[in-house]
Design a protein around this motif. Sequence first.
Motif, short mmCIF file in Angstrom:
data_model
loop_
_atom_site.label_atom_id
_atom_site.label_comp_id
_atom_site.label_asym_id
_atom_site.label_seq_id
_atom_site.Cartn_x
_atom_site.Cartn_y
_atom_site.Cartn_z
N ASP A 1 0.81 -1.22 0.00
CA ASP A 1 0.00 0.00 0.00
C ASP A 1 0.85 1.28 0.00
OD1 ASP A 1 -2.79 0.68 -0.17
OD2 ASP A 1 -2.56 1.60 1.81
N PRO A 2 1.85 1.40 0.88
CA PRO A 2 2.67 2.62 0.82
C PRO A 2 3.41 2.81 -0.51
CG PRO A 2 3.00 1.50 2.92
CD PRO A 2 2.17 0.58 2.05
N ILE A 3 3.83 1.72 -1.13
CA ILE A 3 4.51 1.84 -2.43
C ILE A 3 3.50 2.34 -3.47
CG2 ILE A 3 5.73 0.62 -4.28
CD1 ILE A 3 6.68 -1.37 -2.04
N ALA A 4 2.33 1.71 -3.53
CA ALA A 4 1.31 2.12 -4.50
C ALA A 4 0.86 3.56 -4.24
CB ALA A 4 0.11 1.17 -4.43
N THR B 1 16.15 -4.01 -6.81
CA THR B 1 15.19 -3.14 -7.49
C THR B 1 15.09 -1.80 -6.76
OG1 THR B 1 13.94 -5.01 -8.37
CG2 THR B 1 12.77 -2.90 -8.24
N ALA B 2 14.98 -1.84 -5.45
CA ALA B 2 14.90 -0.61 -4.66
C ALA B 2 16.19 0.20 -4.78
CB ALA B 2 14.61 -0.94 -3.19
N ARG B 3 17.32 -0.45 -4.64
CA ARG B 3 18.62 0.24 -4.66
C ARG B 3 18.88 0.92 -6.00
NH1 ARG B 3 21.99 -0.34 -0.97
NH2 ARG B 3 21.37 -2.43 -0.35
N ALA B 4 18.40 0.33 -7.08
CA ALA B 4 18.64 0.88 -8.41
C ALA B 4 17.99 2.25 -8.61
CB ALA B 4 18.14 -0.10 -9.48
N THR C 1 10.16 9.33 -1.45
CA THR C 1 10.43 8.06 -2.11
C THR C 1 11.71 7.45 -1.55
OG1 THR C 1 9.25 8.68 -4.13
CG2 THR C 1 10.88 6.92 -4.33
N ALA C 2 12.71 8.27 -1.27
CA ALA C 2 13.95 7.76 -0.67
C ALA C 2 13.63 7.07 0.66
CB ALA C 2 14.96 8.88 -0.48
N ASP C 3 12.72 7.65 1.43
CA ASP C 3 12.33 7.06 2.71
C ASP C 3 11.69 5.69 2.50
OD1 ASP C 3 11.97 7.18 5.60
OD2 ASP C 3 9.84 7.43 5.15
N VAL C 4 10.80 5.59 1.52
CA VAL C 4 10.18 4.30 1.20
C VAL C 4 11.25 3.29 0.82
CG1 VAL C 4 8.68 3.09 -0.45
CG2 VAL C 4 7.94 5.27 0.54
N VAL D 1 14.49 3.24 1.58
CA VAL D 1 15.31 2.85 2.74
C VAL D 1 14.56 1.84 3.60
CG1 VAL D 1 16.31 3.70 4.92
CG2 VAL D 1 16.72 4.95 2.80
N GLN D 2 13.27 2.08 3.82
CA GLN D 2 12.48 1.13 4.60
C GLN D 2 12.45 -0.24 3.94
OE1 GLN D 2 8.58 2.65 5.76
NE2 GLN D 2 9.42 4.71 5.76
N ARG D 3 12.25 -0.27 2.63
CA ARG D 3 12.18 -1.54 1.92
C ARG D 3 13.54 -2.24 1.93
NH1 ARG D 3 8.64 -3.11 3.44
NH2 ARG D 3 9.01 -4.96 2.19
N LEU D 4 14.60 -1.50 1.72
CA LEU D 4 15.93 -2.10 1.75
C LEU D 4 16.23 -2.72 3.11
CD1 LEU D 4 18.12 0.41 -0.26
CD2 LEU D 4 17.84 -2.03 -0.73
N THR D 5 15.88 -2.02 4.16
CA THR D 5 16.13 -2.53 5.50
C THR D 5 15.43 -3.87 5.70
OG1 THR D 5 16.36 -0.28 6.36
CG2 THR D 5 15.87 -2.01 7.97
N VAL D 6 14.18 -3.95 5.31
CA VAL D 6 13.40 -5.18 5.47
C VAL D 6 13.96 -6.30 4.58
CG1 VAL D 6 11.15 -6.24 5.02
CG2 VAL D 6 11.29 -4.04 6.21
N HIS D 7 14.18 -6.00 3.31
CA HIS D 7 14.60 -7.05 2.38
C HIS D 7 16.00 -7.58 2.71
CE1 HIS D 7 11.06 -6.87 -0.03
NE2 HIS D 7 11.24 -5.59 -0.33
N GLU D 8 16.91 -6.70 3.07
CA GLU D 8 18.25 -7.16 3.39
C GLU D 8 18.26 -7.99 4.66
OE1 GLU D 8 20.79 -3.71 3.32
OE2 GLU D 8 20.72 -3.60 1.12
#
Length: 166
Positions: free
Chosen positions: A73-76, A126-129, A142-145, A147-154
């Motif tokens: 939802d936050p990404i969309a 995908t996020a890092r790119a 968007t940078a905040d989104v 960073v949040q996604r990278l933290t979770v995925h990594e």
Amino acid sequence: MSKKTTKPVMAVNIGIAEKDRAAIAKGLSHLLADTYTLYLTTHNFHWNVTGPMFNSLHTMFMEQYTELWNAVDPIAERIRSLGHVAPGSYAEFAKLSSLPDAPTTPPKALEMVAILAKGHEGAARTARAMFDLVDKASDEPTADVLVQRLTVHEQAAWMLRSLLEA
């Protein structure tokens, strides 16, 4: 016969050029597709995991798919905030995702773990790119989104990879 009139659409004027907003929305659409694909795969594995690690993996997969579900939802909504339409069909997600669909036959438990670790790594890539474009456009939300996604995925990838060590 009456002439149908439409109200003019209010232009998006948030300080990011349309070209940059379009490129960022496109990148976020790829991230949304990766996230949804990974969500669906993780939920599938939650349902279908078997073996001696059943209880721990069943619980871990539930935690992960719940987090992924809450992330779409936050990404969309960020895509919408940029003035673009968020993708929302399986067909669109299949075209946009860098991740493969879930296997039609459930693999063994440790193969599930490996598939999910690779999926989280793929979503992280995908996020890092997107960071160069987002930084250039001064798009901090968007940078905040990202960073949040990278933290979770990594972190998820690390935890899953740890299960594969002998």
